[in-house]
Write a protein that holds these residues in place. Structure first.
Motif, mmCIF file in Angstrom:
data_model
loop_
_atom_site.group_PDB
_atom_site.id
_atom_site.type_symbol
_atom_site.label_atom_id
_atom_site.label_comp_id
_atom_site.label_asym_id
_atom_site.label_seq_id
_atom_site.Cartn_x
_atom_site.Cartn_y
_atom_site.Cartn_z
ATOM 1 N N ASP A 202 0.781 -1.490 0.090
ATOM 2 C CA ASP A 202 0.382 0.556 0.309
ATOM 3 C C ASP A 202 0.694 1.128 -0.006
ATOM 4 O O ASP A 202 1.351 1.753 -0.799
ATOM 5 C CB ASP A 202 -0.825 0.294 1.013
ATOM 6 N N LEU A 203 1.334 1.292 1.106
ATOM 7 C CA LEU A 203 2.236 3.279 1.139
ATOM 8 C C LEU A 203 3.535 2.814 1.145
ATOM 9 O O LEU A 203 3.504 4.111 0.070
ATOM 10 C CB LEU A 203 2.129 3.367 2.667
ATOM 11 N N ARG A 204 3.896 2.434 0.663
ATOM 12 C CA ARG A 204 5.335 1.998 0.102
ATOM 13 C C ARG A 204 5.880 1.497 -1.183
ATOM 14 O O ARG A 204 6.183 0.687 -1.537
ATOM 15 C CB ARG A 204 6.449 1.057 1.181
ATOM 16 N N TYR A 205 4.665 1.414 -2.215
ATOM 17 C CA TYR A 205 4.261 0.203 -3.432
ATOM 18 C C TYR A 205 5.052 1.411 -4.242
ATOM 19 O O TYR A 205 6.172 0.585 -4.922
ATOM 20 C CB TYR A 205 2.997 0.030 -3.518
ATOM 21 N N GLU A 206 5.416 2.774 -4.169
ATOM 22 C CA GLU A 206 6.352 3.373 -5.294
ATOM 23 C C GLU A 206 7.539 3.356 -4.887
ATOM 24 O O GLU A 206 7.791 2.763 -5.539
ATOM 25 C CB GLU A 206 5.803 4.800 -5.260
ATOM 26 N N GLU A 207 7.694 2.730 -3.760
ATOM 27 C CA GLU A 207 9.669 2.566 -3.205
ATOM 28 C C GLU A 207 9.689 0.765 -3.684
ATOM 29 O O GLU A 207 10.945 0.658 -4.198
ATOM 30 C CB GLU A 207 9.381 2.383 -1.598
ATOM 31 N N ALA A 208 8.963 0.485 -3.817
ATOM 32 C CA ALA A 208 8.979 -0.843 -4.083
ATOM 33 C C ALA A 208 9.263 -0.934 -5.952
ATOM 34 O O ALA A 208 10.639 -2.018 -6.786
ATOM 35 C CB ALA A 208 7.181 -2.001 -3.638
ATOM 36 N N VAL A 209 8.462 -0.140 -6.289
ATOM 37 C CA VAL A 209 8.539 -0.113 -7.625
ATOM 38 C C VAL A 209 9.945 0.228 -8.415
ATOM 39 O O VAL A 209 10.242 0.155 -9.140
ATOM 40 C CB VAL A 209 7.112 0.631 -8.587
ATOM 41 N N ALA A 210 10.207 1.194 -7.323
ATOM 42 C CA ALA A 210 11.546 1.619 -7.462
ATOM 43 C C ALA A 210 12.207 0.526 -7.640
ATOM 44 O O ALA A 210 13.396 1.196 -8.652
ATOM 45 C CB ALA A 210 11.526 2.943 -6.762
ATOM 46 N N GLU A 211 12.758 0.151 -6.641
ATOM 47 C CA GLU A 211 13.721 -0.944 -6.866
ATOM 48 C C GLU A 211 12.815 -2.447 -7.992
ATOM 49 O O GLU A 211 14.015 -2.559 -8.267
ATOM 50 C CB GLU A 211 13.387 -1.656 -5.422
ATOM 51 N N VAL A 212 11.858 -2.298 -8.182
ATOM 52 C CA VAL A 212 11.973 -2.729 -9.611
ATOM 53 C C VAL A 212 12.476 -2.664 -10.918
ATOM 54 O O VAL A 212 12.641 -2.958 -11.273
ATOM 55 C CB VAL A 212 10.458 -3.335 -9.112
#
Ligand code: BTN
Length: 272
Positions: A202-212
């Motif tokens: 949820d809240l930290r998804y964009e952070e995950a996408v940055a790593e992806v």
């Protein structure tokens, strides 16, 4: 090759505070099918089933998933997410990321993600994900199936050029020194990383996408994507914050892809 130790794996998960209830079977048709039935029978969120062997393992697009018994990791997770259903596609992106993190934590390898949800090492596929939603008396559930090639050293002829395993990706002198990788620590690390990475839904998804994005194998490549039966050629520009693929088309426009039946690298786009 020793079997996965269910008790030890469960103990490690419990001690680490992970939400998984671990089960193992010697052989089944498909762990995804088993957990679909288990979900309908009311089994809880966090149920995990590993199989040493599958007789009808399934991949995406009705492909079969065939691996020799006891060599690799084949398992499914039963999730009953509290996140709203429109966010569920994020689980496959997060699971691919978790697999990369787990492999990197255990081995001197830098796995990459081939959008949407394959894990590549040295440009070849070493893991795939199959996500299936299922209607149950307790509400919709999500079954996430994962096949991770750990110790396989040979593949069917049609996959020989595109598939690999963790052991095959290691430097030749390391491979020569070991008969096989111990799957137990790999399995635990994967379960650990899955639990932690899913917290980014949820809240930290964009952070995950940055790593992806950092780990994206397709970035900058010319590809042919099949979307709803139609072929699209373009160059992969980026991922958007939702993790969708941004393709630069020959006419200069940019097309976001939320999903695709297949995406393959091509050396050049066709001329009209
Ligand atoms: C793909 O890359 O096409 C997805 C492969 C998913 C394979 C796993 S193995 C465990 C689980 N059970 C299945 O029948 N399929 C998934």
């Amino acid at each position: 090759m020793s079997r996965l130790d269910e008790t030890a794996l469960q103990d490690e998960c419990t001690q680490a505070g992970l939400p998984w209830q671990v089960h193992t079977v010697a052989e089944t048709a498909s762990t995804n099918d088993d957990l679909r039935l288990a979900a309908r029978r009311g089994l809880p969120h966090g149920t995990v089933l590993f199989a040493e062997s599958q007789t009808a393992g399934r991949g995406r697009r009705d492909n079969r998933w065939i691996t020799p018994p006891g060599l690799d990791l084949m398992f499914s997770l039963l999730l009953r997410p509290t996140a709203p259903m429109p966010l569920w596609p994020r689980y496959t992106t997060l699971a691919a990321l978790a697999l990369c993190r787990a492999v990197e934590a255990e081995l001197p390898l830098q796995p990459q993600i081939k959008w949407p949800n394959d894990v590549y090492v040295h440009g070849k596929k070493t893991a795939g994900l199959l996500a299936e939603a299922v209607d149950t008396p307790q509400g919709m559930a999500l079954i996430l199936g994962i096949g991770l090639n750990v110790n396989s050293r040979s593949f069917p002829p049609e996959l020989a050029d595109t598939a690999t395993s963790l052991i095959l990706a290691l430097p030749a002198q390391v491979q020569a020194q070991m008969k096989a990788l111990d799957r137990q620590p790999v399995a635990f690390q994967v379960l650990r990383q899955l639990a932690h990475t899913f917290e980014q839904i949820d809240l930290r998804y964009e952070e995950a996408v940055a790593e992806v994005r950092q780990r994206s194998w397709l970035l900058g490549k010319q590809v042919r994507a099949t979307v709803d039966g139609t072929e699209i050629y373009g160059r992969v520009l980026d991922l958007n914050p939702e993790g969708h693929l941004l393709l630069a088309l020959p006419d200069g426009s940019v097309r976001p892809l939320a999903s695709a039946e297949s995406v393959r690298q091509v050396l050049s786009s066709p001329t009209a």
